[in-house]
Write an enzyme that holds these catalytic residues in place. Sequence first.
Site, short mmCIF file in Angstrom:
data_model
loop_
_atom_site.label_atom_id
_atom_site.label_comp_id
_atom_site.label_asym_id
_atom_site.label_seq_id
_atom_site.Cartn_x
_atom_site.Cartn_y
_atom_site.Cartn_z
N ARG A 45 0.19 5.59 17.23
CA ARG A 45 -0.49 7.26 16.45
C ARG A 45 0.48 8.31 17.00
O ARG A 45 0.32 8.80 15.88
CB ARG A 45 -1.81 6.97 15.70
CG ARG A 45 -2.48 5.37 14.66
CD ARG A 45 -1.54 5.26 13.86
NE ARG A 45 -1.50 3.93 13.54
CZ ARG A 45 -1.46 2.38 13.04
NH1 ARG A 45 0.32 2.79 13.65
NH2 ARG A 45 -1.38 2.07 13.17
N SER B 250 -5.00 -7.73 8.51
CA SER B 250 -4.24 -6.62 8.54
C SER B 250 -3.98 -6.60 9.70
O SER B 250 -4.39 -6.76 10.48
CB SER B 250 -5.51 -5.89 8.71
OG SER B 250 -4.41 -4.38 8.13
N ASP C 256 0.94 -0.82 -0.35
CA ASP C 256 -0.14 0.34 0.09
C ASP C 256 0.93 1.23 0.24
O ASP C 256 0.65 2.23 -0.85
CB ASP C 256 -1.06 -0.18 1.05
CG ASP C 256 -2.53 -0.72 0.98
OD1 ASP C 256 -1.60 -2.23 -0.27
OD2 ASP C 256 -3.10 -1.22 1.90
N ASP D 19 -7.50 5.16 12.08
CA ASP D 19 -6.32 5.68 11.64
C ASP D 19 -5.90 7.51 11.18
O ASP D 19 -4.98 7.96 11.32
CB ASP D 19 -5.07 4.45 11.31
CG ASP D 19 -4.18 3.76 12.62
OD1 ASP D 19 -5.10 3.70 13.40
OD2 ASP D 19 -4.60 2.45 11.71
#
Length: 401
Positions: A95, A176, A15, A124
Amino acid sequence: MSVNKIVLAYSGGLDTSVILKWLEQEYQCPVIAYSADIGQKEDWEAVTAKGMATGAEKVIISDLKKEFVEDYIFPAFRANAIYEGSYLLGTSLARPLIAKEQVRIAEQEGADAVSHGATGKGNDQVRFELGYIGLAPQLKIIAPWRTWNLTSRQKLVEFAKANNIPVPVTKKNPYSCDENLLHISYEGGILEDTWNQPDEDMFKFTVSPEKAPDVPTVIEIDFVAGNPVAINGDKMEPLALFTMLNKLAGENGIGRLDLVENRYVGMKSRGVYETPGGTVLRIAHRDLESITLDREVMKIRDSLVPRYSELIYNGFWFSPERELLQSTMDQTQKTVNGTVRLKLYKGNCISLGRKSDFSLYQESFATFEEDEVYDQGDATGFIRLNGLRLKINGLQGRYSK
């Protein structure tokens, strides 16, 4: 939108490799690929090489493990942060740190834009972008998944092949995953059906409780001001200590969680998590608080935990309200000093004992034996006063019999 230079949060996977090339083509400007080392197992030399081969002007790998433990994990665990009663916020805590370092690099490198690979369905994107906005509102934000037409894995693969980006030939990981020092998460694949149980061979941090040792592991954790500082009497720096907790807990099958949670964007999501060291740390910390925190202080603090945890989950780490709550949480921790003894055994973490020089537990008051410090007759007036309003309601016949 006119952009001169972009810093991309880059993992080296399909990605973000596609995003790297797409940004370069779409904006016709240099792109810096930035990766945060927060404890995930990664071949950083390979990540660097792939980033450069894909067209990055520069690849920057930032070692943030120490900062992650000291400035994000420990503050959250001082507050007993937990989302919806189960989730220990492994991704949520990472994050804002990633975003903070990305902003620092953008300012250092003279970039005027930042980009990430989060999709338009997840949490996210919110966490990254709230971090950018709070720390550097002048930066432009590029979220390719919300704007481009590469809307399927097949289209990503086709773009990658057309641009000589290596596509993994191994079987695609059906999940994922997000991995860091605090946890690893699994979503997607068979887990999208909430009736399916996870495959045992999926887990990376923990052994199956059934295969854990038959002999318990007993450890002692020392705390100062709510932070762990030693294991079995050996003082350690925070990163080394937390790494050791992960090892001990993982070996004993502790820290697995299967959860359907409510995402901030509005949908429910099923995730499976491994948080070994964090699970042990939270149990030990709360156990020590049971003897070192005043009853009313604990009630107020516990009432704030859901709000504090929700702020972190929703991406508001860099916000005045989170900082306010953090100060309050840390104020309660001044007396959380002492030692907790724990038994780690086949997926369970069991408190065996706790002691502190700041303990509010007094055996002379609590004993069932004869004592000279507590007049049991005082309880008569205490009960009558507390029951007065119930008596008045009872005289009105308000309770069914």
